[in-house]
Design an enzyme around this catalytic site. Structure first.
Site, PDB file in Angstrom:
ATOM      1  N   LYS A  79       0.846  -1.190   0.000  1.00 42.48           N
ATOM      2  CA  LYS A  79       0.000   0.000   0.000  1.00 42.48           C
ATOM      3  C   LYS A  79       0.886   1.245   0.000  1.00 42.48           C
ATOM      4  O   LYS A  79       1.845   1.342   0.768  1.00 42.48           O
ATOM      5  CB  LYS A  79      -0.898  -0.023   1.232  1.00 42.48           C
ATOM      6  N   SER A 154      -9.572   2.522   2.559  1.00 40.98           N
ATOM      7  CA  SER A 154      -8.552   3.115   1.721  1.00 40.98           C
ATOM      8  C   SER A 154      -7.628   2.115   1.049  1.00 40.98           C
ATOM      9  O   SER A 154      -6.926   2.450   0.089  1.00 40.98           O
ATOM     10  CB  SER A 154      -7.720   4.090   2.559  1.00 40.98           C
ATOM     11  N   SER A 178     -10.523   0.518   6.627  1.00 43.19           N
ATOM     12  CA  SER A 178      -9.705   0.612   5.413  1.00 43.19           C
ATOM     13  C   SER A 178      -9.097  -0.707   4.963  1.00 43.19           C
ATOM     14  O   SER A 178      -8.676  -0.824   3.816  1.00 43.19           O
ATOM     15  CB  SER A 178      -8.584   1.639   5.605  1.00 43.19           C
TER      16      SER A 178
END
Length: 483
Positions: A79, A154, A178
């Site tokens: 990420k 996210s 997320s």
């Protein structure tokens, strides 16, 4: 690359010489080249670096090195909120568009030390601030099941990359869902570890040049295709790093297979939030499947766990601590907007009001957090896990926010619901309590994956994962969305 194989099992194939790390990385890169243009999960690709790392991994194996690490030669993605030494890290924040860190985040360093090979970075909304996945630097990531829909956020790029078979693992961060929302929307497994179980060092936000303001609610974990890889990931990532002082030195003790029939509680009523039919069907099917396996399964909720109070406490704490990192004028504007948000949007309303920086209100919210955490912990003394929906809806059409755009409304069970309440309304109570949560894929309903969240006692991540390993096949497990 066989998508049904775990990273642990595939690494053993490399170590035994059945396949090479180079072949595996080349297969991942070919799959990225074929499918990423439509999905946009990988936003920074390090093809040359990954191939060089794979060749080094193969050379080590050929030299006969003993005790090769458990992820030897396994391609992963990261990420873009986690710093990667020598590889661009932006957190989708325009001022960081060309930021190249000098060191790895702790979770990245630990995965590399375990033999993993970083293919590249995955997309996220700016500073991990949206349950969708639209980046001002890289655009939208699309759901591999239907590219007209969001993969969630996210960690949307992370979940999409793992679901599409680009990588085996991707570390995630979760302050409001997320990890959990993207895992559910893309049909993969996700772990949000107990708050402070995994170090935050090298995660953005906070900004590299700024101090830390968020002291509660934020947890870290992993996205993968199976529970076996989440178990391995916890063993590799948890524990103090000498920098993040809030991570306790707890041992990782993976329990043996649970012999007695499991006791599972489930719930579907979070303060009256509606549920789409796909989610209701998946929950009902899972409950019935567990019963058929001889488990005790009952519809139960902690008697004094008030979801309205949980949303209020979460919003005040999150708004106050996130607001500490913003300019004074921006904080003031957000706090004013909070008075305009209707009571039907309790999470958003409390979050914006948190920017007003009332020390009394903030302290009351922290005390309420302690009370609700205690209620949940006492409840879980009698149950191996508590199973709940992840969101009111499955993946929905992507929509940009910001500027003067009004936040969208989602139609759920004949009602129109704020998209924030429809998504993070189900996840924030367990961000508030800091509980470990695992998301398991729960089958495909009318062409889209559904996931459920399994909540366990704080600091008992290993036991929760052992429970989820036992029910993974009953729940459904990963299904490949692409040819």
């Amino acid at each position: 690359m066989t998508l049904t194989d775990s990273a642990r099992h595939t690494a053993q194939k490399i170590i035994c010489g059945e396949i090479s790390a180079t072949e595996l990385v080349e297969s991942s890169l070919a799959r990225i080249k074929q499918h990423n243009p439509a999905i946009n999960a990988i936003v920074t690709l390090d093809e040359q670096g990954a191939l060089e790392s794979a060749r080094r991994a193969d050379a080590l194996r050929e030299l006969g090195h003993e005790n090769l690490p458990p992820l030897h030669g396994i391609p992963i993605s990261v990420k873009d909120a986690f710093e990667t030494a020598g590889l661009k890290t932006t957190s989708s924040h325009p001022p960081l568009a060309n930021y190249i860190p000098a060191r790895d985040a702790t979770v990245v360093a630990r995965l590399k030390a375990a033999g993993a090979i970083v293919l590249g970075k995955t997309n996220l909304p700016e500073l991990a601030g949206d349950p969708q996945c639209w980046s001002p630097l890289f655009g939208a990531t699309h759901n591999p099941w239907n590219t007209a829909l969001t993969p969630g956020g996210s960690s949307g790029g992370s979940a999409a990359a793992v679901a599409a078979g680009f990588s085996f693992l991707d570390p995630g961060s979760d302050i409001a869902g997320s990890i959990r929302i993207p895992a559910a929307y893309c049909g993969v497994a996700g772990l949000k570890a107990t708050e402070n179980r995994i170090p935050r060092t090298g995660h953005i936000p906070h900004l590299p040049t700024g101090g830390r303001s968020v002291r509660h609610l934020l947890s870290f974990g992993l996205l993968a295709r199976c529970i076996d890889d989440l178990q391995l990931g916890l063993q590799l990532l948890a524990g103090p790093d000498g920098i993040d002082s809030e991570v306790p030195p707890l041992p990782i003790i993976m329990p043996a297979v649970i012999e007695q029939p499991l006791r599972i509680a489930w719930w579907d009523d979070f303060g009256g939030l509606p549920l789409c039919q796909r989610t209701r069907d998946a929950l009902a099917r899972t409950v019935e499947g567990l019963r058929q396996q001889g488990m005790t399964v009952e519809r139960r909720s902690p008697p004094q766990f008030d979801f309205e109070k949980a949303w209020h406490a979460y919003g005040i704490i999150a708004g106050t601590e996130i607001g500490l990192g913003l300019p004074a004028m921006q904080r003031h504007m957000f706090s004013l907007f909070g008075h305009l948000v209707p009571a039907s949007e309790p999470v958003t309303r409390a979050f914006l009001r948190g920017f007003s920086f009332s020390s009394r209100r903030y302290n009351e919210a922290l005390n309420l957090r302690e009370h609700l955490t205690e209620q949940l912990e006492v409840f879980l003394d009698d149950w191996d896990a508590w199973v709940c929906p992840v969101a009111s809806v499955v993946a929905y059409p992507h929509c940009r926010l910001g500027g003067f755009r009004k936040p969208p409304k989602l139609k759920v069970d004949q009602r129109f619901l704020s998209y924030m309440e429809a998504t993070i309304g189900w996840t924030t109570p367990f961000s508030l309590t800091g509980s470990p949560v695992v998301v398991l894929p729960t089958g495909i309903e009318d062409g889209l994956p559904v996931g459920l969240q399994w909540i366990g006692k704080r600091w008992c991540d290993e036991s929760l994962l052992a429970v989820c390993a036992q029910v993974e096949a009953v729940a459904g497990g990963y299904v490949n969305p692409l040819p």
